[in-house]
Scaffold this motif. Structure first.
Motif: not given
Length: 150
Positions: A46-61
């Motif tokens: 779950a922690n890895e999924d959360s970090e991956r999602e945050i990185r994905s959102q940052l990459a989009s911005i």
């Protein structure tokens, strides 16, 4: 400082900002791929999924901002930089210093953010009239309505 000197300085800032964004984008897109079922317990996954999602959102911005910076650099090369895309007036150097990749002057940006201010006075009076009629409808009492209250 002349406008030409200020634009040259802004060009250097845009180039440096582009390089920074490209580096951040690459960093944030690393590790966003799903690694499948990783090792560890459900909390780790779950922690890895959360970090991956945050990185994905940052990459989009970062990708969106990178697009704007590249567009500003191209506008500089073509001699269009610092000119409002809506009204064609020059954008103030102070605004460009604050937001080098902007494409609109302050007035046009405010109009885009608050389109209600652009409406004609007639529309505003129509809105007031609509509000008054809705208020009158709300002020009805049960005595005025044909309703069985048993």
């Amino acid at each position: 400082m002349t406008r030409d000197q200020a634009l040259r300085r802004l060009h250097q800032r845009l180039l440096a900002h582009r390089a920074d964004l490209e580096e951040m984008y690459l960093h944030d897109t690393e590790g966003t791929a799903d690694t499948g079922f990783g090792s560890g317990d459900a909390g780790d996954v779950a922690n890895e999924d959360s970090e991956r999602e945050i990185r994905s959102q940052l990459a989009s911005i970062e990708s969106d901002e990178l697009f704007l910076v590249r567009r500003a650099i191209n506008a500089l090369k073509e001699g269009r930089y610092g000119q409002c895309e809506r009204c064609s007036r020059p954008i103030s150097i102070a605004r460009l210093e604050a937001l080098p990749h902007t494409t609109r002057c302050i007035e046009c940006q405010q109009n885009a953010e608050h389109p209600r201010k652009q409406r004609k006075r007639k529309e505003d009076w129509e809105t007031v009239s609509d509000l008054e009629s809705r208020q009158q409808e709300r002020d009805l009492t049960l005595d005025q309505m044909d309703v069985d209250v048993d």
